[in-house]
Design a protein around this motif. Structure first.
Motif, PDB file in Angstrom:
ATOM      1  N   ASP A 373     -24.195 -33.142 -57.070  1.00 29.28           N
ATOM      2  CA  ASP A 373     -24.377 -34.030 -55.931  1.00 29.28           C
ATOM      3  C   ASP A 373     -25.579 -33.561 -55.134  1.00 29.28           C
ATOM      4  OD1 ASP A 373     -23.387 -32.593 -53.244  1.00 29.28           O
ATOM      5  OD2 ASP A 373     -22.087 -31.954 -54.875  1.00 29.28           O
ATOM      6  N   GLY A 374     -26.258 -34.505 -54.545  1.00 28.85           N
ATOM      7  CA  GLY A 374     -27.463 -34.185 -53.801  1.00 28.85           C
ATOM      8  C   GLY A 374     -27.665 -35.134 -52.644  1.00 28.85           C
ATOM      9  N   SER A 375     -28.549 -34.750 -51.751  1.00 29.95           N
ATOM     10  CA  SER A 375     -28.837 -35.597 -50.595  1.00 29.95           C
ATOM     11  C   SER A 375     -30.243 -35.307 -50.099  1.00 29.95           C
ATOM     12  CB  SER A 375     -27.831 -35.347 -49.462  1.00 29.95           C
ATOM     13  OG  SER A 375     -27.950 -34.031 -48.960  1.00 29.95           O
ATOM     14  N   VAL A 376     -30.819 -36.293 -49.444  1.00 31.29           N
ATOM     15  CA  VAL A 376     -32.092 -36.123 -48.755  1.00 31.29           C
ATOM     16  C   VAL A 376     -31.895 -36.638 -47.334  1.00 31.29           C
ATOM     17  CG1 VAL A 376     -32.903 -38.349 -49.667  1.00 31.29           C
ATOM     18  CG2 VAL A 376     -34.536 -36.719 -48.689  1.00 31.29           C
ATOM     19  N   ARG A 394     -44.092 -32.815 -27.712  1.00 29.67           N
ATOM     20  CA  ARG A 394     -43.773 -32.200 -29.004  1.00 29.67           C
ATOM     21  C   ARG A 394     -42.988 -33.172 -29.871  1.00 29.67           C
ATOM     22  NH1 ARG A 394     -39.443 -27.279 -29.664  1.00 29.67           N
ATOM     23  NH2 ARG A 394     -38.929 -27.672 -31.856  1.00 29.67           N
ATOM     24  N   GLU A 395     -43.322 -33.213 -31.182  1.00 25.93           N
ATOM     25  CA  GLU A 395     -42.603 -34.027 -32.151  1.00 25.93           C
ATOM     26  C   GLU A 395     -42.329 -33.199 -33.406  1.00 25.93           C
ATOM     27  OE1 GLU A 395     -44.838 -37.544 -32.945  1.00 25.93           O
ATOM     28  OE2 GLU A 395     -44.047 -38.614 -31.178  1.00 25.93           O
ATOM     29  N   ASP A 396     -41.094 -33.251 -33.876  1.00 26.62           N
ATOM     30  CA  ASP A 396     -40.692 -32.555 -35.102  1.00 26.62           C
ATOM     31  C   ASP A 396     -40.211 -33.584 -36.119  1.00 26.62           C
ATOM     32  OD1 ASP A 396     -41.149 -30.290 -33.627  1.00 26.62           O
ATOM     33  OD2 ASP A 396     -39.029 -29.821 -33.317  1.00 26.62           O
ATOM     34  N   ASP A 397     -40.744 -33.531 -37.321  1.00 23.00           N
ATOM     35  CA  ASP A 397     -40.224 -34.318 -38.446  1.00 23.00           C
ATOM     36  C   ASP A 397     -39.591 -33.340 -39.421  1.00 23.00           C
ATOM     37  OD1 ASP A 397     -41.095 -36.676 -37.375  1.00 23.00           O
ATOM     38  OD2 ASP A 397     -42.929 -36.781 -38.573  1.00 23.00           O
ATOM     39  N   ILE A 398     -38.272 -33.434 -39.584  1.00 22.86           N
ATOM     40  CA  ILE A 398     -37.530 -32.484 -40.403  1.00 22.86           C
ATOM     41  C   ILE A 398     -36.994 -33.201 -41.637  1.00 22.86           C
ATOM     42  CG2 ILE A 398     -35.611 -30.851 -40.474  1.00 22.86           C
ATOM     43  CD1 ILE A 398     -35.833 -30.719 -37.397  1.00 22.86           C
ATOM     44  N   THR A 399     -37.373 -32.710 -42.804  1.00 22.77           N
ATOM     45  CA  THR A 399     -36.898 -33.251 -44.079  1.00 22.77           C
ATOM     46  C   THR A 399     -36.112 -32.163 -44.800  1.00 22.77           C
ATOM     47  OG1 THR A 399     -38.843 -34.665 -44.253  1.00 22.77           O
ATOM     48  CG2 THR A 399     -37.557 -34.337 -46.258  1.00 22.77           C
ATOM     49  N   ARG A 400     -34.937 -32.503 -45.278  1.00 19.08           N
ATOM     50  CA  ARG A 400     -34.101 -31.518 -45.961  1.00 19.08           C
ATOM     51  C   ARG A 400     -33.570 -32.111 -47.269  1.00 19.08           C
ATOM     52  NH1 ARG A 400     -31.249 -30.291 -42.065  1.00 19.08           N
ATOM     53  NH2 ARG A 400     -32.238 -28.312 -41.520  1.00 19.08           N
ATOM     54  N   LEU A 401     -33.793 -31.417 -48.363  1.00 16.78           N
ATOM     55  CA  LEU A 401     -33.250 -31.786 -49.670  1.00 16.78           C
ATOM     56  C   LEU A 401     -32.176 -30.776 -50.060  1.00 16.78           C
ATOM     57  CD1 LEU A 401     -36.527 -32.601 -51.667  1.00 16.78           C
ATOM     58  CD2 LEU A 401     -35.028 -34.200 -50.466  1.00 16.78           C
ATOM     59  N   TRP A 423     -34.030 -27.208 -49.644  1.00 16.88           N
ATOM     60  CA  TRP A 423     -35.431 -27.097 -49.266  1.00 16.88           C
ATOM     61  C   TRP A 423     -35.603 -27.838 -47.953  1.00 16.88           C
ATOM     62  CZ3 TRP A 423     -38.965 -31.256 -48.773  1.00 16.88           C
ATOM     63  CH2 TRP A 423     -40.292 -30.877 -48.509  1.00 16.88           C
ATOM     64  N   THR A 424     -36.188 -27.157 -46.976  1.00 16.87           N
ATOM     65  CA  THR A 424     -36.374 -27.738 -45.650  1.00 16.87           C
ATOM     66  C   THR A 424     -37.841 -27.676 -45.278  1.00 16.87           C
ATOM     67  OG1 THR A 424     -34.173 -26.982 -44.970  1.00 16.87           O
ATOM     68  CG2 THR A 424     -35.701 -27.622 -43.224  1.00 16.87           C
ATOM     69  N   ASN A 425     -38.354 -28.805 -44.800  1.00 16.70           N
ATOM     70  CA  ASN A 425     -39.720 -28.858 -44.318  1.00 16.70           C
ATOM     71  C   ASN A 425     -39.707 -29.391 -42.893  1.00 16.70           C
ATOM     72  OD1 ASN A 425     -42.326 -30.762 -43.918  1.00 16.70           O
ATOM     73  ND2 ASN A 425     -42.868 -28.948 -45.104  1.00 16.70           N
ATOM     74  N   SER A 426     -40.229 -28.586 -41.974  1.00 18.32           N
ATOM     75  CA  SER A 426     -40.337 -29.000 -40.585  1.00 18.32           C
ATOM     76  C   SER A 426     -41.810 -29.164 -40.260  1.00 18.32           C
ATOM     77  CB  SER A 426     -39.699 -27.960 -39.657  1.00 18.32           C
ATOM     78  OG  SER A 426     -39.852 -28.335 -38.305  1.00 18.32           O
ATOM     79  N   SER A 427     -42.207 -30.403 -40.026  1.00 14.96           N
ATOM     80  CA  SER A 427     -43.593 -30.712 -39.668  1.00 14.96           C
ATOM     81  C   SER A 427     -43.640 -30.967 -38.171  1.00 14.96           C
ATOM     82  CB  SER A 427     -44.076 -31.933 -40.443  1.00 14.96           C
ATOM     83  OG  SER A 427     -45.386 -32.283 -40.069  1.00 14.96           O
ATOM     84  N   SER A 428     -44.319 -30.067 -37.443  1.00 19.19           N
ATOM     85  CA  SER A 428     -44.310 -30.134 -35.995  1.00 19.19           C
ATOM     86  C   SER A 428     -45.698 -29.860 -35.440  1.00 19.19           C
ATOM     87  CB  SER A 428     -43.307 -29.125 -35.426  1.00 19.19           C
ATOM     88  OG  SER A 428     -43.359 -29.074 -34.019  1.00 19.19           O
ATOM     89  N   ALA A 437     -38.975 -23.912 -45.725  1.00 19.10           N
ATOM     90  CA  ALA A 437     -37.966 -22.893 -46.022  1.00 19.10           C
ATOM     91  C   ALA A 437     -37.156 -23.297 -47.247  1.00 19.10           C
ATOM     92  CB  ALA A 437     -37.043 -22.694 -44.825  1.00 19.10           C
ATOM     93  N   TYR A 438     -36.714 -22.280 -47.978  1.00 22.70           N
ATOM     94  CA  TYR A 438     -35.875 -22.475 -49.150  1.00 22.70           C
ATOM     95  C   TYR A 438     -34.570 -21.703 -48.952  1.00 22.70           C
ATOM     96  CZ  TYR A 438     -40.278 -23.979 -51.239  1.00 22.70           C
ATOM     97  OH  TYR A 438     -41.458 -24.614 -51.493  1.00 22.70           O
ATOM     98  N   GLY A 439     -33.511 -22.227 -49.528  1.00 20.62           N
ATOM     99  CA  GLY A 439     -32.222 -21.550 -49.412  1.00 20.62           C
ATOM    100  C   GLY A 439     -31.387 -21.730 -50.657  1.00 20.62           C
ATOM    101  N   ALA A 440     -30.540 -20.767 -50.914  1.00 16.22           N
ATOM    102  CA  ALA A 440     -29.599 -20.824 -52.038  1.00 16.22           C
ATOM    103  C   ALA A 440     -28.263 -20.282 -51.553  1.00 16.22           C
ATOM    104  CB  ALA A 440     -30.110 -20.020 -53.227  1.00 16.22           C
ATOM    105  N   GLU A 441     -27.207 -20.980 -51.891  1.00 11.70           N
ATOM    106  CA  GLU A 441     -25.881 -20.563 -51.462  1.00 11.70           C
ATOM    107  C   GLU A 441     -24.933 -20.551 -52.652  1.00 11.70           C
ATOM    108  OE1 GLU A 441     -24.362 -22.870 -48.294  1.00 11.70           O
ATOM    109  OE2 GLU A 441     -25.975 -22.399 -46.894  1.00 11.70           O
ATOM    110  N   PHE A 442     -24.069 -19.582 -52.648  1.00 16.01           N
ATOM    111  CA  PHE A 442     -22.990 -19.498 -53.627  1.00 16.01           C
ATOM    112  C   PHE A 442     -21.692 -19.468 -52.838  1.00 16.01           C
ATOM    113  CE2 PHE A 442     -19.854 -17.023 -55.988  1.00 16.01           C
ATOM    114  CZ  PHE A 442     -19.855 -17.671 -57.205  1.00 16.01           C
TER     115      PHE A 442
END
Length: 448
Positions: A373-376, A394-401, A423-428, A437-442
């Motif tokens: 399963d996935g989401s954007v 200030r403006e933040d555009d946050i994209t998370r996959l 994977w998170t990208n914050s364009s500010s 940023a990248y993340g991995a969870e178990f």
């Protein structure tokens, strides 16, 4: 009392079973025609075994199952289903649940198999698992009468008073203030002097572990109403103890309606400590609801209000709302679309913002038991006041996959591992919050 409860459970589930049939129902041999069992077609052999099981002649049915081979169409699954019934009737509940889960992992559309699993789990006093599968059946009901049958079965497997516990354990990815700024220089407008970030000097927590648990006490009130009290504790432990934090949360609320048509109102309070010191606390409320339309479609939404009290920073009032539409395209796959909105208000306009965004999600199951399963998610934050660091609004555009995977075939005592990648990208226009940023969870999750 326990015997009465289990008898009531069985009656409700048998009533619901009247609504369902297995695909490609097996045929009975022609009446009055004498023929050897070995000369029957596989469909007719399944019919004979099913009749024996329904008549309580499980010993004879077991002998025929042991000596038969079913390799045409879905007769192998039907034979496994009948074997699971024999396991249940003879008290071998654990073996029945394992076999039924294996069938559903490969053929999740077999609703009668799912109902049988719900009955087995109810008899094993695993009411959460039984309700999980009955809820799937209710949401996929083809008509109102069928849905009411399953809702009655859900009520039947719910004890009058219930205290339940759950735990979790997951890997916590490394983090810092902003997960790593993409730039190294901030121009301070009020004096024109630059402030340089030294490469590698940012504090980082290191990869840690997050664990905790929840206790819930539920009290049924009148019909389709349930009062509950819940408490949760979460501990996030990092190599750099400056980032260690502990969170305690308390909730009290009321459920209205059956699970497929439910509204929830609750009060929430929490307290957080960072590095052993009190950091902030929150007090608020949440209103949530979900409505199933049948045929695998449902809509759900919630609104939350929280007043946060920070020890060293101005207080904050957060409001968030979300509405999501879910659609199951089949028993193995589905999609969702949600709209998000929120506000955060503080003493300073430059730190208060309005947010708006959306989220797309999808899941896909495979015959080998693997589920992906996935989401954007995209969210834009627009701040209300001029920032001295930005020289404007200030403006933040946050994209998370996010993508996660688990396999129902990999489990131990009802617990299944799940792996998630983000994977998170914050364009500010504020370079402190312009990062990737990248993340991995178990994590370990309960397998129903």
């Amino acid at each position: 009392m326990i015997l009465d409860f289990k008898l009531f459970v069985r009656v409700a589930l048998v009533m619901a079973a009247c609504c369902l049939t297995l695909p490609a129902a097996a045929q009975q041999p022609d009446q009055g025609r004498e023929v050897l069992y070995v000369d029957l077609s596989q469909a007719e052999q399944i019919g004979v075994i099913r009749t024996l099981v329904e008549n309580g002649q499980v010993a004879q049915a077991q002998l025929l199952l042991n000596g038969s081979i079913f390799d045409e169409r879905d007769y192998g699954y039907q034979a496994a289903y009948l074997q699971a019934i024999i396991y249940r009737v003879t008290g071998r509940l654990e073996e029945a649940s394992v076999l039924l889960r294996q069938i559903l992992a490969e053929q999740p559309e077999f609703r009668l198999v799912r109902l049988e699993l719900a009955q087995v789990l109810a008899l094993m006093d695993q009411t959460d698992g039984a309700q999980f599968h009955l809820n799937i059946l209710a949401e996929a009901a083809e008509n109102a009468g069928e849905r009411e049958f399953f809702e009655a079965a859900i009520d039947a497997v719910t004890p009058d008073n219930r205290l339940s516990f759950s735990t979790f354990l997951t890997i916590a990815p490394s983090t810092n203030l902003n997960s790593g700024a993409g730039q190294r220089t901030v121009v301070l407008d009020f004096n024109g002097l630059p402030l340089n970030f030294i490469v590698g000097a940012e504090q980082e927590s290191g990869v840690g572990v997050s664990y905790g648990g929840t206790a819930i006490y539920a009290i049924p009130m009148v019909q389709d109403r349930q009062l509950y009290f819940a408490g949760a504790a979460q501990i996030n432990d990092y190599p750099n103890s400056r980032y260690d934090n502990q969170i305690l949360t308390g909730r009290v609320g009321m459920h209205f309606g059956p699970p497929t048509r439910r509204a929830t109102v609750e009060l929430v309070s929490d307290q957080r400590w960072v590095d052993g010191n009190s950091f902030d606390s929150g007090l608020g409320a949440r209103i949530a609801g979900r409505l199933s339309f049948g045929d695998g479609m449902r809509i759900q939404g919630e609104y939350s209000y929280t007043d946060r009290d920070f020890r060293r920073n101005p207080d904050q009032i957060n409001q968030n709302a979300e509405v999501t539409l879910h659609k199951a395209l089949s028993a193995r796959q589905g999609v969702s679309f949600g709209v998000l909105a929120g506000t955060s208000e503080t003493l300073y306009e430059a730190e208060s913002y309005d947010a708006l965004g959306f989220e797309l999600g999808a899941y896909r199951g495979f015959a080998n038991g693997m589920v992906l399963d996935g989401s954007v998610e995209f969210r834009r934050r627009t701040y209300r006041g001029v920032s001295s660091l930005v020289g404007g609004i200030r403006e933040d555009d946050i994209t998370r996959l996010r993508i996660s995977a688990l396999s129902s075939r990999i489990q131990f005592r009802g617990v299944t591992p799940r792996v998630s990648l983000t994977w998170t990208n914050s364009s500010s226009n504020d370079v402190r919050y312009d990062y990737e940023a990248y993340g991995a969870e178990f994590s370990l999750t309960t397998s129903f």
